[in-house]
Design a protein around this motif. Structure first.
Motif: not given
Lengths: 114, 249
Positions: A7, A10-11, B230-231, B234-235, B238
């Motif tokens: 991530p 990728w982000s 994926k989004i 990813t959130l 983080y």
């Protein structure tokens, strides 16, 4: 199976890709316009220098440069893997190192513009 | 109705007598409204009873008859012969899978991955029947309905360049089914599935070539499901990084 740390890259890749998709066509047009000898006042050296000297201008330039570098590094990584290069670790290390150095240099040089 | 005779090239492999797959050509007189599956059925009934292939519904519902048709993964019951150019049609078993026999592939790898992503509703506590059903608004249903249309035909796995390179990749259909349940308002299993799908072998092996969505005969769009995962992953990554993550496992 451990959750992946992808991530992070990728982000940056996704943000850079979105930005590049929006900006690159405009940058190409602007570059062509200038290359063919038409220099609008907004693009002369003094104005651009003033833009880079301004804090908001620095932030904008930094975001564009850094994100595009990270996007390119990750895109190259997946593209080379797709093309059959079986050295993902090394490609990743090399690409992200260049992007990281570029990010640092962008900060250093932008800070030197007053 | 007009007939058209085609050369149907079929990849054969009978493990008890063939060392490797080979191609057998059958001359098939086709009707105007035939699909490729009709031609195979004609061969089986009239020319060669030893030919093996999977099929059941003949109407793009069961997902059994996925195969390579002229090199592209497709349902043979949904591919009309009149839509294919020339008089030679080549059918082969789905690529990226071991061949069981003739056009039949071994699906064990997919079945194992499908089970691993827990494609069913997970609740922290199940609601007693006396409290009634879990109600859902049309908007909540719309969020995942498209992904319920997958019929596990495996065309997406045959099309996926990443699955071809990395056999461990969980792959389009199984990941999409995980997303389907993650998006269901009745489900509470996101964390459990995340341990399976937010891995290198899960969503992060997808390079977004979009081939899965292009070949999908049910327009499920697995590529979009994986990018949405994926989004959200990813959130959550983080959030965990700055200590705002949910429950730790």
């Amino acid at each position: 199976m451990a959750r992946s740390n992808k991530p992070l890259v990728w982000s940056l890749f996704a943000a850079g890709g979105t930005l590049a998709a929006l900006l690159v066509p405009a940058l190409v047009v602007v570059t062509l316009v200038v290359a063919y000898g038409y220099l609008p006042a907004a693009l002369d050296y003094q104005t651009m220098h003033a833009f880079a000297a301004n804090w908001l201008g620095k932030v904008i330039l930094f975001v564009v440069i850094a994100l595009c570098l990270w996007h390119a590094a990750h895109r190259l990584r997946t593209a080379l893997h797709g093309l059959g290069l079986r050295a993902d670790k090394w490609v990743a290390k090399a690409g992200y190192t260049v992007a990281g150095l570029g990010t640092v240099f962008a900060i250093v040089y932008l800070l030197q513009i007053h | 109705m007009s007939h058209r005779t085609i050369d149907l090239e079929v990849m054969r492999y009978r493990p008890e007598q063939d060392d490797e797959p080979w191609v057998q050509t059958y001359k098939v007189p086709c009707e105007e409204d035939w699909v490729v599956l009709d031609a195979l059925i004609y061969v089986k009934d009239n020319l060669d009873g030893s030919l093996s292939y999977r099929w059941s519904c003949h109407m793009a519902v069961c997902g059994s008859c996925g195969m390579m048709i002229n090199g592209e993964p497709a349902l043979s019951c949904k591919t009309f012969i009149r839509d294919l150019p020339g008089d030679v049609i080549r059918v082969e078993p789905l690529t990226n899978f071991p061949i069981e026999r003739d056009l039949v592939v071994v699906m064990d790898d997919f079945i194992e991955k499908l089970q691993r992503v827990k494609p069913y509703i997970i609740r922290d506590e199940s609601k007693p029947i006396s409290e009634g059903e879990h109600r859902q608004t049309p908007a909540q249903l719309k969020k995942f309905k498209q992904y319920t249309l997958c019929i596990n035909c495996l065309c997406c796995y045959a099309a996926c360049p990443q699955y071809a390179l990395i056999p461990e990749f969980i792959g389009p259909a199984a990941l999409t089914l995980a997303h389907r349940y993650n998006q269901d308002s009745r489900d509470q299993g996101w964390e459990e599935r995340e341990d399976v799908v937010a891995t290198n072998e899960g969503i992060w092996d997808c390079a977004f070539a979009d081939a899965c969505s292009i070949v999908c005969p049910k327009h499920v769009d697995p590529a979009s499901a994986i990018q949405q995962m994926k989004i959200s992953s990813t959130l959550s990554w983080y959030k965990n990084l700055i200590g705002l993550g949910g429950k730790k496992r």
